[in-house]
Design a protein around this motif. Structure first.
Motif, short mmCIF file in Angstrom:
data_model
loop_
_atom_site.label_atom_id
_atom_site.label_comp_id
_atom_site.label_asym_id
_atom_site.label_seq_id
_atom_site.Cartn_x
_atom_site.Cartn_y
_atom_site.Cartn_z
N THR A 93 31.10 -10.77 16.96
CA THR A 93 30.33 -11.55 15.98
C THR A 93 30.36 -10.90 14.60
N VAL A 94 30.25 -9.58 14.57
CA VAL A 94 30.22 -8.87 13.29
C VAL A 94 30.71 -7.44 13.52
N PRO A 95 31.57 -6.91 12.64
CA PRO A 95 31.96 -5.50 12.77
C PRO A 95 30.79 -4.58 12.43
N ASN A 96 30.89 -3.34 12.85
CA ASN A 96 29.81 -2.38 12.58
C ASN A 96 30.38 -1.09 12.02
N HIS A 97 29.47 -0.17 11.72
CA HIS A 97 29.89 1.05 11.02
C HIS A 97 30.21 2.21 11.95
N LEU A 98 30.16 2.01 13.27
CA LEU A 98 30.49 3.09 14.20
C LEU A 98 31.95 3.49 14.07
N LEU B 41 25.18 -12.98 4.54
CA LEU B 41 24.23 -12.16 5.30
C LEU B 41 23.24 -13.04 6.06
N ARG B 42 22.82 -14.12 5.45
CA ARG B 42 21.93 -15.06 6.16
C ARG B 42 22.65 -15.69 7.34
N ARG B 43 23.90 -16.08 7.16
CA ARG B 43 24.66 -16.69 8.26
C ARG B 43 24.82 -15.71 9.41
N LEU B 44 25.19 -14.47 9.09
CA LEU B 44 25.36 -13.45 10.13
C LEU B 44 24.04 -13.16 10.85
N THR B 45 22.95 -13.11 10.09
CA THR B 45 21.65 -12.84 10.69
C THR B 45 21.29 -13.90 11.73
N PHE B 46 21.47 -15.14 11.40
CA PHE B 46 21.19 -16.21 12.36
C PHE B 46 22.14 -16.15 13.57
N ALA B 47 23.41 -15.86 13.31
CA ALA B 47 24.39 -15.81 14.41
C ALA B 47 24.06 -14.67 15.38
N ILE B 48 23.70 -13.51 14.84
CA ILE B 48 23.35 -12.37 15.69
C ILE B 48 22.08 -12.68 16.47
N TYR B 49 21.09 -13.25 15.79
CA TYR B 49 19.83 -13.56 16.46
C TYR B 49 20.04 -14.55 17.61
#
Length: 301
Positions: free
Chosen positions: A71-76, A184-192
């Motif tokens: 869904t979204v890349p991360n910083h790890l 950021l809003r789109r990603l927030t809803f998708a993650i939630y």
């Protein structure tokens, strides 16, 4: 219980920041995040820690970063170098199970908050204004009611020790630009949506949560912690009963204790009795077990 780890010291590895819970160290172009067992409430770090809390938060974040990778890349760091691993090896007792090696990110100065239920500060706002962070809601809602649809309520990150400040989406656009605000809003809803579905499959309601994002090589990444009891409100679905506060797996047990002793919420913050420490640790562990399906904290990274 193991002793609580309240602070860290890694020799000549530079400490770049010490937050309420995490200590950050510079590792060349990367950062080392260490989640201690410190616990804060009402914007103060308390005199007692919760043993293993840092490990629980870190391993939950690892679980969610993996779960959300599509869904979204991360910083790890996908594969920390042997040099980095060797550098922290002498400090295994402070890092094992509670640390993350991450890429440095240019962090957005906003927290991305999503609320699916009417609770906490949102409930107080609704009682006073009929809205939450300026978003109008239907009349007659009860505390802990599920909202008609999740709402996005960003907050500005304030570095003065106080509460982060709720802001409108228009202010967020002014702060980070229209493109990034929308994304950021789109990603927030998708993650939630994805995380809520997983939580529901485990008998949990994800009432609300907050995310932090940054830029790495010009691309948006999910950063810091994610979907832990420190940043999210989880309720057991089987006992869900709107019309009042719900039992939760976050720090509410600690807050309730502090309210019961009539602490004035000024420094110095009090210590916690053994029974409150033990009960709080068990709540964090129960959330870990339910969400990950694992029974212990033996998966060391």
């Amino acid at each position: 219980m193991n002793p609580a780890l309240l602070t860290t010291s890694l020799g000549d590895i530079p400490l770049t920041a010490r937050g309420k819970v995490r200590d950050l160290y510079a590792m060349g172009d990367e950062l080392l995040f260490i989640a201690t067992d410190r616990i804060s409430a009402f914007d103060h770090v308390l005199g007692s820690g919760i043993p293993d809390k840092g490990k629980i938060l870190t391993q939950l974040s690892h679980f969610w970063f993996d779960f959300l990778a599509d869904t979204v890349p991360n910083h790890l760091l996908a594969a920390p170098s042997a040099e980095l691993l060797a550098k922290i090896a002498p400090y295994k007792s402070q890092t094992e199970g509670r640390s993350m090696l991450v890429r440095r990110a240019e962090m957005f100065p906003v927290e991305c908050v999503v609320r699916g239920y009417l609770s906490g500060s949102g409930w107080k706002d609704y009682l006073a204004t009929g809205s939450v962070c300026g978003i109008e809601l239907p009349s007659g809602l009860r505390e802990s009611d599920r909202l008609p649809c999740p709402i996005f309520t960003p907050a500005a990150k304030i570095k003065t020790g106080g509460h982060d400040e709720n802001i409108s989406f228009a202010t967020m656009v002014d702060t980070v630009g229209e493109h990034y605000a929308n994304e950021l809003r789109r990603l927030t809803f998708a993650i939630y949506e994805k995380a809520s579905a997983h939580a529901a499959s485990k008998g949990l309601i994800l009432a609300d949560t907050k995310f932090e994002f940054g830029l790495v090589d010009g691309k948006i990444v999910l950063a810091d912690e994610v979907l832990t009891p420190d940043s999210s409100r989880y309720w057991p679905a089987e006992s869900y009963s709107p019309g009042g506060a719900q039992p939760s797996f976050d720090k509410q047990y600690v807050r309730d204790y502090l309210e019961s002793i009539h602490w004035n919420k000024q420094a110095p913050a009090p210590s916690l009795p053994v029974e409150v420490i033990s009960k709080t640790r068990e709540k964090y562990l129960e959330a870990f077990r339910l969400i990950t399906g694992q029974s212990d904290l033996e998966m060391v990274r």
